[in-house]
Structure formats: C-alpha cells, structure tokens
Design a protein around this motif. Structure first.
Motif, PDB file in Angstrom:
ATOM      1  N   ASN A   1       0.819  -1.221   0.000  1.00 13.24           N
ATOM      2  CA  ASN A   1       0.000   0.000   0.000  1.00 13.24           C
ATOM      3  C   ASN A   1       0.857   1.277   0.000  1.00 13.24           C
ATOM      4  O   ASN A   1       0.643   2.203   0.765  1.00 13.24           O
ATOM      5  N   ALA A   2       1.865   1.279  -0.880  1.00 14.35           N
ATOM      6  CA  ALA A   2       2.761   2.446  -0.996  1.00 14.35           C
ATOM      7  C   ALA A   2       3.124   2.667  -2.462  1.00 14.35           C
ATOM      8  O   ALA A   2       3.250   1.709  -3.229  1.00 14.35           O
ATOM      9  N   ASN A   3       3.278   3.938  -2.856  1.00 12.38           N
ATOM     10  CA  ASN A   3       3.682   4.287  -4.219  1.00 12.38           C
ATOM     11  C   ASN A   3       5.073   4.905  -4.213  1.00 12.38           C
ATOM     12  O   ASN A   3       5.462   5.564  -3.248  1.00 12.38           O
ATOM     13  N   LEU A   4       5.799   4.699  -5.319  1.00 13.01           N
ATOM     14  CA  LEU A   4       7.134   5.290  -5.477  1.00 13.01           C
ATOM     15  C   LEU A   4       7.113   6.281  -6.636  1.00 13.01           C
ATOM     16  O   LEU A   4       6.666   5.947  -7.740  1.00 13.01           O
ATOM     17  N   LEU A   5       7.584   7.485  -6.375  1.00 11.88           N
ATOM     18  CA  LEU A   5       7.677   8.527  -7.398  1.00 11.88           C
ATOM     19  C   LEU A   5       9.137   8.916  -7.573  1.00 11.88           C
ATOM     20  O   LEU A   5       9.772   9.399  -6.637  1.00 11.88           O
ATOM     21  N   LEU A   6       9.675   8.688  -8.780  1.00 14.47           N
ATOM     22  CA  LEU A   6      11.063   9.043  -9.105  1.00 14.47           C
ATOM     23  C   LEU A   6      11.052  10.276 -10.001  1.00 14.47           C
ATOM     24  O   LEU A   6      10.496  10.244 -11.102  1.00 14.47           O
ATOM     25  N   MET A   7      11.661  11.356  -9.545  1.00 16.53           N
ATOM     26  CA  MET A   7      11.673  12.605 -10.322  1.00 16.53           C
ATOM     27  C   MET A   7      13.101  13.012 -10.649  1.00 16.53           C
ATOM     28  O   MET A   7      13.915  13.183  -9.745  1.00 16.53           O
ATOM     29  N   SER A   8      13.383  13.163 -11.942  1.00 15.47           N
ATOM     30  CA  SER A   8      14.743  13.546 -12.341  1.00 15.47           C
ATOM     31  C   SER A   8      14.817  13.855 -13.824  1.00 15.47           C
ATOM     32  O   SER A   8      14.083  13.273 -14.627  1.00 15.47           O
ATOM     33  N   SER A   9      15.737  14.754 -14.181  1.00 14.57           N
ATOM     34  CA  SER A   9      16.070  14.950 -15.598  1.00 14.57           C
ATOM     35  C   SER A   9      17.354  14.179 -15.905  1.00 14.57           C
ATOM     36  O   SER A   9      17.871  14.214 -17.003  1.00 14.57           O
ATOM     37  N   GLY A  10      17.871  13.465 -14.870  1.00 14.14           N
ATOM     38  CA  GLY A  10      19.083  12.651 -15.034  1.00 14.14           C
ATOM     39  C   GLY A  10      18.760  11.178 -14.905  1.00 14.14           C
ATOM     40  O   GLY A  10      17.659  10.733 -15.244  1.00 14.14           O
ATOM     41  N   THR A  11      19.712  10.401 -14.378  1.00 15.06           N
ATOM     42  CA  THR A  11      19.541   8.937 -14.314  1.00 15.06           C
ATOM     43  C   THR A  11      19.845   8.389 -12.914  1.00 15.06           C
ATOM     44  O   THR A  11      20.029   7.200 -12.753  1.00 15.06           O
ATOM     45  N   TYR A  12      19.940   9.249 -11.897  1.00 14.95           N
ATOM     46  CA  TYR A  12      20.371   8.812 -10.554  1.00 14.95           C
ATOM     47  C   TYR A  12      21.696   8.042 -10.658  1.00 14.95           C
ATOM     48  O   TYR A  12      21.854   6.976 -10.088  1.00 14.95           O
ATOM     49  N   GLU A  13      22.620   8.587 -11.460  1.00 16.29           N
ATOM     50  CA  GLU A  13      23.911   7.924 -11.712  1.00 16.29           C
ATOM     51  C   GLU A  13      23.699   6.481 -12.165  1.00 16.29           C
ATOM     52  O   GLU A  13      24.277   5.533 -11.634  1.00 16.29           O
ATOM     53  N   ASN A  14      22.829   6.323 -13.171  1.00 18.65           N
ATOM     54  CA  ASN A  14      22.580   5.009 -13.801  1.00 18.65           C
ATOM     55  C   ASN A  14      22.050   3.956 -12.834  1.00 18.65           C
ATOM     56  O   ASN A  14      22.496   2.808 -12.833  1.00 18.65           O
ATOM     57  N   ILE A  15      21.109   4.342 -12.009  1.00 19.18           N
ATOM     58  CA  ILE A  15      20.443   3.389 -11.118  1.00 19.18           C
ATOM     59  C   ILE A  15      19.756   2.325 -11.975  1.00 19.18           C
ATOM     60  O   ILE A  15      19.281   2.625 -13.072  1.00 19.18           O
ATOM     61  N   ASP A  16      19.730   1.091 -11.512  1.00 16.82           N
ATOM     62  CA  ASP A  16      19.156  -0.015 -12.294  1.00 16.82           C
ATOM     63  C   ASP A  16      17.646  -0.067 -12.068  1.00 16.82           C
ATOM     64  O   ASP A  16      17.155  -0.672 -11.118  1.00 16.82           O
ATOM     65  N   LEU A  17      16.901   0.591 -12.971  1.00 17.80           N
ATOM     66  CA  LEU A  17      15.450   0.708 -12.801  1.00 17.80           C
ATOM     67  C   LEU A  17      14.733  -0.639 -12.872  1.00 17.80           C
ATOM     68  O   LEU A  17      13.764  -0.864 -12.157  1.00 17.80           O
ATOM     69  N   GLU A  18      15.220  -1.536 -13.730  1.00 18.33           N
ATOM     70  CA  GLU A  18      14.559  -2.843 -13.877  1.00 18.33           C
ATOM     71  C   GLU A  18      14.649  -3.653 -12.578  1.00 18.33           C
ATOM     72  O   GLU A  18      13.663  -4.225 -12.116  1.00 18.33           O
ATOM     73  N   THR A  19      15.842  -3.693 -11.983  1.00 16.40           N
ATOM     74  CA  THR A  19      16.042  -4.413 -10.723  1.00 16.40           C
ATOM     75  C   THR A  19      15.184  -3.787  -9.618  1.00 16.40           C
ATOM     76  O   THR A  19      14.546  -4.488  -8.833  1.00 16.40           O
ATOM     77  N   LEU A  20      15.193  -2.458  -9.581  1.00 16.29           N
ATOM     78  CA  LEU A  20      14.414  -1.730  -8.579  1.00 16.29           C
ATOM     79  C   LEU A  20      12.928  -2.048  -8.735  1.00 16.29           C
ATOM     80  O   LEU A  20      12.230  -2.333  -7.760  1.00 16.29           O
ATOM     81  N   LYS A  21      12.477  -2.025  -9.984  1.00 14.59           N
ATOM     82  CA  LYS A  21      11.067  -2.290 -10.276  1.00 14.59           C
ATOM     83  C   LYS A  21      10.635  -3.669  -9.779  1.00 14.59           C
ATOM     84  O   LYS A  21       9.628  -3.832  -9.109  1.00 14.59           O
ATOM     85  N   LYS A  22      11.464  -4.673 -10.097  1.00 13.79           N
ATOM     86  CA  LYS A  22      11.147  -6.049  -9.684  1.00 13.79           C
ATOM     87  C   LYS A  22      11.083  -6.181  -8.165  1.00 13.79           C
ATOM     88  O   LYS A  22      10.203  -6.823  -7.607  1.00 13.79           O
ATOM     89  N   ALA A  23      12.039  -5.529  -7.482  1.00 17.24           N
ATOM     90  CA  ALA A  23      12.097  -5.607  -6.024  1.00 17.24           C
ATOM     91  C   ALA A  23      10.889  -4.937  -5.369  1.00 17.24           C
ATOM     92  O   ALA A  23      10.300  -5.454  -4.418  1.00 17.24           O
ATOM     93  N   VAL A  24      10.500  -3.783  -5.903  1.00 13.31           N
ATOM     94  CA  VAL A  24       9.411  -3.008  -5.319  1.00 13.31           C
ATOM     95  C   VAL A  24       8.053  -3.679  -5.583  1.00 13.31           C
ATOM     96  O   VAL A  24       7.186  -3.738  -4.707  1.00 13.31           O
ATOM     97  N   LEU A  25       7.891  -4.225  -6.774  1.00 11.92           N
ATOM     98  CA  LEU A  25       6.594  -4.817  -7.131  1.00 11.92           C
ATOM     99  C   LEU A  25       6.529  -6.299  -6.804  1.00 11.92           C
ATOM    100  O   LEU A  25       5.483  -6.918  -6.903  1.00 11.92           O
TER     101      LEU A  25
END
Length: 459
Positions: A435-459
C-alpha cells in the motif's frame, strides 16, 4: 511569404535530442544532410546511422563546409569559437539557430507556440494527440519523444499549421535570445512562470521579463492563452490591446477523482474518464482545449481523443504497478514541477504511503543560492528523499552541498539525503511496499540506477 528552399544543410552539434531529430526530419524531406559533433550518444547514434547521416568520426571538421551547403544550423551545445562555425562565417554561409530555422521553414504556416516554465511538453503533446486523432495535417517541434510520433520534429510543405514547444532557454551560443522569441507565434500559450535557468537569468525578474516579451510578440488578430491562476503569469499577460488580441485565461478543468481515476465533468459530453491525473495536468488539458478550439476542433472530438491519451514520456509515466503499488517516473526537477507532481500522486492515491525521490542534477538545482526555492516542494510525500551526485557538482565546478543544506532548503525535517546511487537503490529495495507508491523525479539517471532491478524488487 515563400519559404526558403534548401537542398543541402550542415548541422553543428548534430547529436542533441532536438538537433538529431531535426536532421532526420530534413533527411525525410529529401534534403542532403551533413553534420558534426564531439559526442553523439544513443539513441541519436543509432537513429542517425539508420538514416545514413551519422558522421564518420566525432569532432569538428571545417573542411566539411568547403562544398558550401545552403545553410548551417548551430546547436546550443557548440561553443562560440567552434571551428566549423568560423569556417561558415568565412564562406558567408547563412547560419541559423534551431528556432530561426524552424521559423524560416514555417513562414507560410499558422504557428502555435506553447511556452511556460512547466507543462509545455504535456500541453503540446495533448494538442498533437488530438489533431492526429482527428486526421488533421500539421507540422511540429516538441522537446520529448511522444507516443504515436516517430520524430520530435516534422517539417513538410503541405501542413497549414505547426505546433511548437517554446523553450525559454537560449537559442544558440552566439545570439543568446530565448528560443520562444524567435518563432513569431500567432497563437501563444503561457502555462506558468517559475524562476529557472539561473545561469542565464540570474534574477526572477529577468526570467519573468522573457515571458513579458513573448506575450508582447503576440500579433494583431493573434491569441494569448494563459494560466489565470499563476500570479507571475498575471503580471505578464496583461491585456494591453484587447481589441487587437484575443486574451484567453484558463484554469483547472472541472473534475473529480473516483477510485484512483480522474473523471472530467463537461457541459455537453457528460463525464469523461481520462488517463491523466494531477491538478497541473487538469490545467494543461484546459490550455490544450483552448488551443484546439482556436484550430477548429469541436469539444466532442477533443474529449474523444483525450480518452486515449496516456501522457508524454517521463511525465507521470507508470514504470510498473501491482495491486498495492505504482512506480511513477517524471522529468520534474525544478521546484514548481517537483511540488505539483508530488501533490498530484498523493491526491490521486490519498490512502497510500508516498515515497517521493528527486534527483538534483541541473545547474540551478545544485546552486546553493537557488536551493531555497525548493521549500515545501516535497511536503506531500510521506517519505521525501533527495539524491545528488558529488561527481556532478565537481564536474560543474560548483560549491559542494551537505545534507544539512538540503534539509534547510526543503524545510522538511523528514528529508533523507543520498549521494550514492547503490545505497539509494538498496534503501528502496529494503522498504515495505504494501500500500505504498514510489515517485522518481529527475532529468538525469540517478547515476545510472538499475530501474529494472528496482522495479522487480518493489513490485
């Protein structure tokens, strides 16, 4: 007024997002295109290569101009002492900035220019979606890759209108005039004014002045469509000759939120469920509707098209969702955008915890004297997080920031500060996302954070 005919064009600083799209649009028109840049990244590299116009090697080569192209287009990324630019001057080849060139090719069209510190991409993309849905013929120049459109630029002889996202940043490294002053709009939009680009406009007053000039460039029988709820806009959109110019103010579209869905209330069409949400987007819809009305689009057709509009890329884009969590990505980085986007997600899902994470990445956002503009920007989040890269600050040769600086600027005692993307990723992965949402705001890449890995872990 006849547009100039070009057979061969050379682009200096070809690799930028809008510049390589312009190169592709010109190539599509059968114009011979050459260009140079000292760095070309994906996706520009592959797209230029596929069209056969990727330079053989990176760098500047003045001899490329010796066969005298009809024009040179100068990208903002080039320096004033660029050797190819100097060669173009020696050979008396006409040099255009991006906006000057767009104007040159659209002199005989109706020009619609959408300006503002925030919301311009969304308003532009709604208008383009509606026109495309209705089978209308139009050209465009927009600052983001939009769903349903192959390019960010389209230039044809046939289209009677052109829709332009009017950036207030400088047109080129030499003339240093805001881009949106050079398109000479017939219909202008000002979506909001919130001080930005402090490396170019060091005071809020100087920044606002650029919008006053834009408003005053509206011609006789033209229209200025403006956000009537924005105090800064009210200062520049003052009707000075209402008999000559049509001044149209807009506000938030009437609506309600039901079960996480936004429903528009309309006079004749009844209730219309849409995929966009957030008060800022409900203003963007009102702005787009006023423009479309001026272009002869009926209200019924506008709302029908709007039902299928998913939003511009990286504008409250859903990266993934489960029954109890949605991950949003947004381009927001300026204070007003961060505040509006955070508020929008919280208002849409009031029962869910909101983790809002913003990366400070631009010159303005990393500047100590500008940071107080962020006061309260993350107050709608249950867990506010700020990330910045010390490497980026060092590269920009700016004063280093501390966690204390940021907590003081955001005026939020709950603020968490990260300077290491791996640590940030691990922190997010370890959280309870029920019951929580994640909002990522940036015009950059968070120093190339791995969005796919993050997505899988969060969901």
């Amino acid at each position: 007024m006849e547009r100039t005919e070009f057979k061969r064009i050379h682009l200096i600083a070809l690799g930028g997002s809008i510049m390589h799209n312009l190169a592709l649009a010109l190539h599509d028109q059968g114009i011979k295109v050459t260009g140079s840049d000292d760095e070309i990244y994906e996706p520009a590299k592959s797209r230029l290569a596929a069209a056969g116009i990727l330079p053989a090697e990176e760098g500047w080569f003045p001899e490329k101009l010796d066969d005298r192209p009809d024009a040179v287009i100068l990208g903002m990324h080039a320096r004033p002492d660029n050797p190819e630019l100097q060669r173009a001057h020696e050979l008396a080849i006409p040099v255009y900035s991006f906006p000057e060139f767009i104007y040159e090719l659209s002199k005989n069209k109706q020009r619609i220019v959408i300006g503002g510190s925030h919301g311009k991409t969304s308003i532009t993309s709604i208008i383009m979606h509606v026109l495309q849905h209705g089978g209308r013929l139009f050209d465009y120049a927009v600052g983001a890759q939009l769903e349903g459109f192959d390019r960010m630029v389209k230039l044809t002889e046939e289209a009677p209108i052109i829709i332009i996202e009017g950036d207030e940043y400088l047109s080129d490294p030499i003339k240093r005039i805001p881009k949106f002053h050079l398109y000479h709009h017939h219909i202008g939009v000002i979506s909001g004014i919130s001080w930005d680009h402090i490396n170019v406009f060091p005071t809020p007053e100087l920044y606002r002045e650029q919008f006053r000039i834009f408003a005053e460039l509206t011609p006789k029988a033209g229209a200025l469509i403006f956000n009537q709820d924005d105090e800064q806009v009210q200062l520049v959109a003052v009707p000075r000759n209402p008999a000559d110019i049509n001044y149209i103010g807009y506000t938030v579209h009437p609506h309600s939120i039901r079960n996480g869905k936004t429903i528009l209330h309309t006079k004749k069409e009844g209730d219309v469920e849409i995929q966009l949400f957030g008060e800022h987007n409900l203003r963007n819809i009102s702005a787009a509707k006023e423009v479309c009305k001026k272009l002869g689009v009926k209200a019924h057709d506008f709302y029908e098209a709007l039902k299928t509009f998913k939003g511009a890329a990286k504008r409250l884009e859903r990266l993934g969702e489960s029954d109890s969590t949605v991950i949003f990505r947004d381009f927001a980085h300026a204070p007003s955008k961060v505040k509006a986007t955070t508020e929008a997600v919280k208002a849409q899902y009031p029962q869910r915890k909101l983790v809002a994470c913003v990366e400070l990445h631009t010159f303005s956002s990393l500047n100590k004297s500008f940071l107080p503009q962020y006061a309260g920007a993350l107050d709608s989040a249950d867990l506010p997080i700020v990330f910045f890269s010390p490497k980026t600050i060092a590269n920009k040769r700016m004063e280093m920031l501390t966690a204390e600086d940021l907590k003081a600027a955001f005026q939020n005692p709950h603020l968490q500060v990260f300077t290491d993307s791996a640590a940030l990723q691990q922190h997010l992965v370890d959280m309870n996302w029920q019951n929580a949402n994640l909002l990522l705001m940036s015009s950059g890449t968070y120093e190339n954070i791995d969005l796919e890995t993050l997505k899988k872990a969060v969901l």
